[in-house]
Write an enzyme that holds these catalytic residues in place. Structure first.
Site, PDB file in Angstrom:
ATOM      1  N   GLN A 155      -2.492   2.884 -13.273  1.00 58.78           N
ATOM      2  CA  GLN A 155      -3.164   2.787 -11.964  1.00 58.78           C
ATOM      3  C   GLN A 155      -3.682   4.141 -11.489  1.00 58.78           C
ATOM      4  O   GLN A 155      -4.674   4.194 -10.761  1.00 58.78           O
ATOM      5  CB  GLN A 155      -2.194   2.227 -10.904  1.00 58.78           C
ATOM      6  CG  GLN A 155      -1.841   0.769 -11.070  1.00 58.78           C
ATOM      7  CD  GLN A 155      -0.557   0.594 -11.828  1.00 58.78           C
ATOM      8  OE1 GLN A 155      -0.236   1.372 -12.726  1.00 58.78           O
ATOM      9  NE2 GLN A 155       0.205  -0.437 -11.507  1.00 58.78           N
ATOM     10  N   ASP A 175       6.579   0.551  -1.936  1.00 60.78           N
ATOM     11  CA  ASP A 175       6.544  -0.917  -1.980  1.00 60.78           C
ATOM     12  C   ASP A 175       7.566  -1.543  -1.044  1.00 60.78           C
ATOM     13  O   ASP A 175       7.373  -2.662  -0.576  1.00 60.78           O
ATOM     14  CB  ASP A 175       6.756  -1.404  -3.411  1.00 60.78           C
ATOM     15  CG  ASP A 175       5.490  -1.149  -4.203  1.00 60.78           C
ATOM     16  OD1 ASP A 175       5.305   0.003  -4.644  1.00 60.78           O
ATOM     17  OD2 ASP A 175       4.665  -2.069  -4.308  1.00 60.78           O
ATOM     18  N   ASN A 196       9.041   2.538  -5.252  1.00 61.05           N
ATOM     19  CA  ASN A 196       7.614   2.750  -5.545  1.00 61.05           C
ATOM     20  C   ASN A 196       7.454   2.677  -7.060  1.00 61.05           C
ATOM     21  O   ASN A 196       8.438   2.529  -7.800  1.00 61.05           O
ATOM     22  CB  ASN A 196       7.138   4.101  -4.981  1.00 61.05           C
ATOM     23  CG  ASN A 196       5.618   4.226  -5.011  1.00 61.05           C
ATOM     24  OD1 ASN A 196       4.909   3.314  -4.598  1.00 61.05           O
ATOM     25  ND2 ASN A 196       5.101   5.333  -5.512  1.00 61.05           N
ATOM     26  N   LYS A 197       6.246   2.790  -7.513  1.00 60.41           N
ATOM     27  CA  LYS A 197       5.927   2.650  -8.935  1.00 60.41           C
ATOM     28  C   LYS A 197       6.878   3.440  -9.824  1.00 60.41           C
ATOM     29  O   LYS A 197       7.239   4.574  -9.509  1.00 60.41           O
ATOM     30  CB  LYS A 197       4.482   3.100  -9.140  1.00 60.41           C
ATOM     31  CG  LYS A 197       3.953   3.032 -10.556  1.00 60.41           C
ATOM     32  CD  LYS A 197       4.123   1.674 -11.196  1.00 60.41           C
ATOM     33  CE  LYS A 197       3.533   0.533 -10.394  1.00 60.41           C
ATOM     34  NZ  LYS A 197       4.022  -0.789 -10.818  1.00 60.41           N
ATOM     35  N   ARG A 237      -3.487  -5.419  -6.441  1.00 52.25           N
ATOM     36  CA  ARG A 237      -2.101  -4.937  -6.459  1.00 52.25           C
ATOM     37  C   ARG A 237      -1.991  -3.856  -5.394  1.00 52.25           C
ATOM     38  O   ARG A 237      -2.970  -3.495  -4.757  1.00 52.25           O
ATOM     39  CB  ARG A 237      -1.648  -4.482  -7.857  1.00 52.25           C
ATOM     40  CG  ARG A 237      -2.656  -4.000  -8.830  1.00 52.25           C
ATOM     41  CD  ARG A 237      -3.401  -2.772  -8.422  1.00 52.25           C
ATOM     42  NE  ARG A 237      -2.499  -1.724  -8.042  1.00 52.25           N
ATOM     43  CZ  ARG A 237      -2.764  -0.744  -7.197  1.00 52.25           C
ATOM     44  NH1 ARG A 237      -3.962  -0.638  -6.634  1.00 52.25           N
ATOM     45  NH2 ARG A 237      -1.874   0.168  -6.892  1.00 52.25           N
ATOM     46  N   GLY A 238      -0.779  -3.319  -5.236  1.00 54.55           N
ATOM     47  CA  GLY A 238      -0.524  -2.384  -4.138  1.00 54.55           C
ATOM     48  C   GLY A 238       0.048  -3.213  -2.991  1.00 54.55           C
ATOM     49  O   GLY A 238      -0.544  -4.227  -2.583  1.00 54.55           O
ATOM     50  N   ALA A 239       1.198  -2.782  -2.468  1.00 57.32           N
ATOM     51  CA  ALA A 239       1.946  -3.632  -1.525  1.00 57.32           C
ATOM     52  C   ALA A 239       1.107  -4.141  -0.340  1.00 57.32           C
ATOM     53  O   ALA A 239       1.055  -5.351  -0.089  1.00 57.32           O
ATOM     54  CB  ALA A 239       3.197  -2.898  -1.059  1.00 57.32           C
ATOM     55  N   ARG A 295       5.380 -11.386  -6.485  1.00 59.83           N
ATOM     56  CA  ARG A 295       5.800  -9.995  -6.745  1.00 59.83           C
ATOM     57  C   ARG A 295       6.951  -9.639  -5.797  1.00 59.83           C
ATOM     58  O   ARG A 295       6.742  -9.359  -4.615  1.00 59.83           O
ATOM     59  CB  ARG A 295       4.604  -9.043  -6.579  1.00 59.83           C
ATOM     60  CG  ARG A 295       3.484  -9.413  -7.569  1.00 59.83           C
ATOM     61  CD  ARG A 295       2.670  -8.253  -8.047  1.00 59.83           C
ATOM     62  NE  ARG A 295       3.406  -7.181  -8.632  1.00 59.83           N
ATOM     63  CZ  ARG A 295       2.906  -5.952  -8.773  1.00 59.83           C
ATOM     64  NH1 ARG A 295       1.689  -5.677  -8.345  1.00 59.83           N
ATOM     65  NH2 ARG A 295       3.618  -5.001  -9.335  1.00 59.83           N
TER      66      ARG A 295
HETATM   67  O1  MRU Z   1       2.433  -2.478  -9.403  1.00 61.59           O
HETATM   68  P1  MRU Z   1       1.499  -2.008  -8.319  1.00 61.59           P
HETATM   69  O2  MRU Z   1       0.215  -1.443  -8.838  1.00 61.59           O
HETATM   70  O3  MRU Z   1       1.292  -3.078  -7.273  1.00 61.59           O
HETATM   71  O4  MRU Z   1       2.290  -0.820  -7.641  1.00 61.59           O
HETATM   72  C1  MRU Z   1       1.692  -0.139  -6.565  1.00 61.59           C
HETATM   73  C2  MRU Z   1       2.503   0.967  -6.030  1.00 61.59           C
HETATM   74  O5  MRU Z   1       3.584   1.263  -6.480  1.00 61.59           O
HETATM   75  C3  MRU Z   1       1.967   1.657  -4.805  1.00 61.59           C
HETATM   76  O6  MRU Z   1       2.335   3.009  -4.781  1.00 61.59           O
HETATM   77  C4  MRU Z   1       2.515   0.973  -3.545  1.00 61.59           C
HETATM   78  O7  MRU Z   1       2.315  -0.408  -3.597  1.00 61.59           O
HETATM   79  C5  MRU Z   1       1.896   1.494  -2.308  1.00 61.59           C
HETATM   80  S1  MRU Z   1       0.226   1.007  -2.172  1.00 61.59           S
HETATM   81  C6  MRU Z   1      -0.431   1.547  -0.745  1.00 61.59           C
END
Ligand code: MRU
Length: 340
Positions: A183, A224, A234-235, A55-57, A89
């Site tokens: 996370q 994201d 973002n999250k 996960r993470g963009a 996603r």
């Molecule tokens: O749901 P996730 O764990 O994919 O969400 C991740 C985030 O919100 C991160 O802050 C974002 O993707 C940036 S990662 C470098």
């Protein structure tokens, strides 16, 4: 990234390609176990993205690139592979950027490797620019995991902290636990521990307490998707932190590579927000938190309006929201970004 395995420091990427399969660290198992798993076709890649083994963009974009290269090597129907992986996603813009990049490079494996190396190199630059904002003794707040696990190496929000620490600056990181999937507590704390960076996990409700007491000097988070005007997704929970930071005159930075900027949309209102299963909120360690029968709501991201952002830390430099048009010009001239 540096990971200590049985007493020895080793270097790992979050995802890579080996023996015709995509290999990745299973982030669902961290911090208890470091398990490397394989995805053998586009169905498995899509399932792993959806289930958040990765996960993470930026990392989602990179596994998508490798997944599509693998699908081509294995003779899959590429339209179907693109649809499956692209449907996983919706908020993470890097996913769509990576798919476009792979389409315009005929789904070659060499393109996927180049994409991964480019993004990780750009995150190193984010680290170097962001380091300029960190002083010896800085206390930094971060939310979710925007570290090496969320890219492939370096991270976005964590990259400046890595560089500052490597330069010998004493820093302290407040790590929001980041409900519902934790996370922050599970992944960011684990990465900081591997690097020997001083930190503490705080409950999601505690950041305002520390900000008001003057114990946080700056916040750095990832993104994201970032709209042309600087509104960013973002999250879930990021928006609240940004509002409290502004109230307390604490600078709030967003670290992201060009692949997270969506200049096709004007404002954050156009960002699609992923809704995830209510079980992520209701169940912890297999046990129901609330009374059986109470439903939950689970938006995975929120949108923070640009007025709460002090600046964006990117591979092109540091830009205030009102300066993003300059960054757009740079992206338009950037051969790598242009081919996506
Ligand atoms: O749901 P996730 O764990 O994919 O969400 C991740 C985030 O919100 C991160 O802050 C974002 O993707 C940036 S990662 C470098």
């Amino acid at each position: 990234m540096k990971i200590n395995v049985d007493g020895n420091d080793r270097r790992f990427k979050a995802v890579w390609f080996e023996n015709n399969d995509v290999r990745l660290i299973d982030q669902r198992k961290l911090p208890e176990e470091l398990e490397i798993i394989n995805a053998k076709d586009s169905d498995e890649v899509a399932a792993m993205i959806r289930d958040m083994a990765i996960r993470g963009a930026p990392a989602i974009g990179i596994i998508a690139a490798y997944g599509l290269a693998m699908a081509k090597i294995k003779g899959e129907d590429m339209d179907k592979a693109v649809k499956k992986i692209g449907g996983t996603r919706p908020t993470a813009y890097d996913l769509f950027k990576a798919i476009e990049y792979m389409k315009s490079n005929n789904f070659e494996l060499s393109a996927a490797t180049r994409y991964s190396n480019e993004i990780s190199g750009r995150c190193k630059k984010i680290g170097e620019y962001g380091n300029q904002l960190i002083s010896d003794g800085s206390k930094i707040l971060t939310h979710c995991n925007a570290g090496a696990l969320a890219v492939v190496d370096w991270g976005t929000a964590l990259a400046p902290m890595r560089v500052a620490h490597d330069e010998g600056k004493n820093i302290f990181v407040f790590v929001d636990e980041t409900r519902p999937r934790l996370q922050g507590a599970k992944l960011t704390a684990w990465e900081l521990l591997q690097e020997g960076i001083d930190h503490a996990i705080i409950s999601d409700n505690a950041a305002g307490f520390y900000m008001k007491r003057g114990e946080i000097d700056l916040a750095i988070v990832g993104a994201d998707r970032i709209a042309s005007n600087g509104d960013f997704a973002n999250k879930i929970g990021t928006y609240e932190k940004a509002v409290v930071a502004k109230t307390n005159n604490i600078p709030f930075y967003v670290a992201a590579p060009g692949s997270t900027f969506d200049f096709s949309i004007k404002t954050g209102d156009e960002i699609p927000i992923e809704e995830r299963s209510e079980e992520e909120v209701l169940i912890i360690n297999g046990k129901n938190l609330g009374p059986k029968g109470s439903p939950a709501k689970n938006p995975a991201f929120d949108v923070t309006p640009h007025e709460y952002v002090t600046a964006f830390i990117t591979e092109y430099g540091i830009f205030r929201p009102e300066e993003l048009h300059r960054m757009q010009n740079l992206i338009e001239k950037d051969l790598f970004m242009r081919s996506a």
